[in-house]
Scaffold this active site. Structure first.
Site, PDB file in Angstrom:
ATOM      1  N   HIS A  87       0.845  -1.206   0.000  1.00  0.00           N
ATOM      2  CA  HIS A  87       0.000   0.000   0.000  1.00  0.00           C
ATOM      3  C   HIS A  87       0.879   1.255   0.000  1.00  0.00           C
ATOM      4  O   HIS A  87       1.913   1.295   0.674  1.00  0.00           O
ATOM      5  CB  HIS A  87      -0.925  -0.004   1.219  1.00  0.00           C
ATOM      6  CG  HIS A  87      -2.043   0.978   1.084  1.00  0.00           C
ATOM      7  ND1 HIS A  87      -1.860   2.336   1.263  1.00  0.00           N
ATOM      8  CD2 HIS A  87      -3.349   0.819   0.748  1.00  0.00           C
ATOM      9  CE1 HIS A  87      -3.014   2.952   1.054  1.00  0.00           C
ATOM     10  NE2 HIS A  87      -3.935   2.053   0.740  1.00  0.00           N
ATOM     11  N   GLU A 156      -3.987   1.806  -7.351  1.00  0.00           N
ATOM     12  CA  GLU A 156      -4.382   2.943  -6.524  1.00  0.00           C
ATOM     13  C   GLU A 156      -3.450   4.122  -6.818  1.00  0.00           C
ATOM     14  O   GLU A 156      -2.349   4.198  -6.233  1.00  0.00           O
ATOM     15  CB  GLU A 156      -4.280   2.598  -5.033  1.00  0.00           C
ATOM     16  CG  GLU A 156      -5.144   1.431  -4.599  1.00  0.00           C
ATOM     17  CD  GLU A 156      -5.478   1.491  -3.105  1.00  0.00           C
ATOM     18  OE1 GLU A 156      -6.665   1.634  -2.787  1.00  0.00           O
ATOM     19  OE2 GLU A 156      -4.565   1.415  -2.278  1.00  0.00           O
ATOM     20  N   GLY A 162      -7.734   9.383  -0.829  1.00  0.00           N
ATOM     21  CA  GLY A 162      -8.165  10.339   0.195  1.00  0.00           C
ATOM     22  C   GLY A 162      -8.297  11.775  -0.288  1.00  0.00           C
ATOM     23  O   GLY A 162      -8.404  12.693   0.514  1.00  0.00           O
ATOM     24  N   SER A 198     -10.406   7.184  -3.543  1.00  0.00           N
ATOM     25  CA  SER A 198     -11.596   8.048  -3.485  1.00  0.00           C
ATOM     26  C   SER A 198     -12.846   7.432  -4.111  1.00  0.00           C
ATOM     27  O   SER A 198     -13.673   8.157  -4.680  1.00  0.00           O
ATOM     28  CB  SER A 198     -11.302   9.417  -4.119  1.00  0.00           C
ATOM     29  OG  SER A 198     -10.325  10.092  -3.356  1.00  0.00           O
TER      30      SER A 198
HETATM   31  P1  13P Z   1      -9.730   6.233  -0.008  1.00  0.00           P
HETATM   32  O1  13P Z   1     -10.896   5.422  -0.520  1.00  0.00           O
HETATM   33  O2  13P Z   1      -9.972   6.844   1.338  1.00  0.00           O
HETATM   34  O3  13P Z   1      -9.251   7.202  -1.038  1.00  0.00           O
HETATM   35  O4  13P Z   1      -8.533   5.190   0.231  1.00  0.00           O
HETATM   36  C1  13P Z   1      -8.207   4.301  -0.772  1.00  0.00           C
HETATM   37  C2  13P Z   1      -7.229   3.326  -0.233  1.00  0.00           C
HETATM   38  O5  13P Z   1      -6.127   3.687   0.146  1.00  0.00           O
HETATM   39  C3  13P Z   1      -7.657   1.928  -0.128  1.00  0.00           C
HETATM   40  O6  13P Z   1      -6.588   1.086   0.139  1.00  0.00           O
END
Ligand code: 13P
Length: 236
Positions: A87, A156, A162, A198
């Protein structure tokens, strides 16, 4: 079957997580596979058969005695089936690098845990036009060194996590194709790819239309079971 993976990160107190778990118990899940990734401390609260359980991390080491770490044996004993590895928050804030991901994947696979390997470019990398180069490197430097089995990739983009921003649908779709193609060409493996960054009950209406996408890895929105319900409804 599409996947809705909920990464609760380091959020929710004990009382909140009990409330969350109770509401989840009443939720109609439908045909989507729901996977919940609570903090380590709450894993044992999640015992239902309605969803699968995942861990947000795992120790790099199997046999070594290591204060504070969690092993695949321990996770398996709590019925954990999935582990998030790579991550971007851990890449950035814990300085985790490829060798950590390789060790973690090897360790997790000893107990047949399924891997959700996260990749994604930063805004700077995107603006320089380096997205594909970065993703290819993140994939090859790790997958070249592990057994290719039960591995999912979560795309991601770091700048989408976020922030309330997401790439265009067409961009996500092209990137998913790129990821699937390189994994197929290099490892003869047909990888499932999730999108994260997001995702919300609002934008998932459009995101579910992306044909080559196998599901979502959701952070903030998944802290509220009402949001999970709405996202499931739109995915089913
Ligand atoms: P958000 O959905 O808060 O943007 O986070 C995504 C994430 O990091 C999932 O692993």
């Amino acid at each position: 079957m599409k996947i809705l993976a909920c990464n609760l990160k380091n959020k929710l107190t004990k009382e909140e997580v009990i409330g969350f778990q109770n509401l989840l118990e009443e939720l109609p899940i439908g045909s989507t596979k729901l996977i919940i990734f609570p903090s380590f401390v709450y894993l044992s609260f999640f015992t239902s058969q309605k969803y699968e359980l995942g861990s947000q991390d795992i120790s790099s080491f199997n046999e070594t005695t290591l204060t504070g770490d969690i092993t695949a044996d321990q996770l398996s004993s709590l019925n954990v089936k999935y582990v998030i590895i790579g991550h971007s928050e851990r890449r950035k804030l814990k300085n985790e690098i490829n060798i950590d991901f390789i060790n973690k994947i090897n360790h997790a696979q000893e107990k047949d845990l399924k891997i959700i390997y996260c990749i994604g470019e930063t805004l700077e990398e995107k603006e320089k036009g380096n997205t594909y180069m970065v993703l290819e490197k993140q994939i090859s430097e790790v997958l070249n060194n592990v057994e290719i089995k039960d591995i999912y990739i979560a795309y991601e983009p770091v700048w989408a996590i976020g922030t309330g921003r997401t790439p265009e649908k067409s961009e996500i779709s092209e990137t998913i194709d790129f990821i699937k193609d390189i994994v197929d060409e290099n490892y003869e493996y047909s990888v499932k790819v999730l999108y994260g960054g997001s995702v919300s009950p609002e934008n998932i209406t459009e995101l579910v239309k992306i044909k080559n996408l196998d599901g979502f890895l959701v952070g903030k929105s998944s802290l509220d079971v009402k949001n999970i319900e709405q996202m499931l409804n739109k995915m089913n």
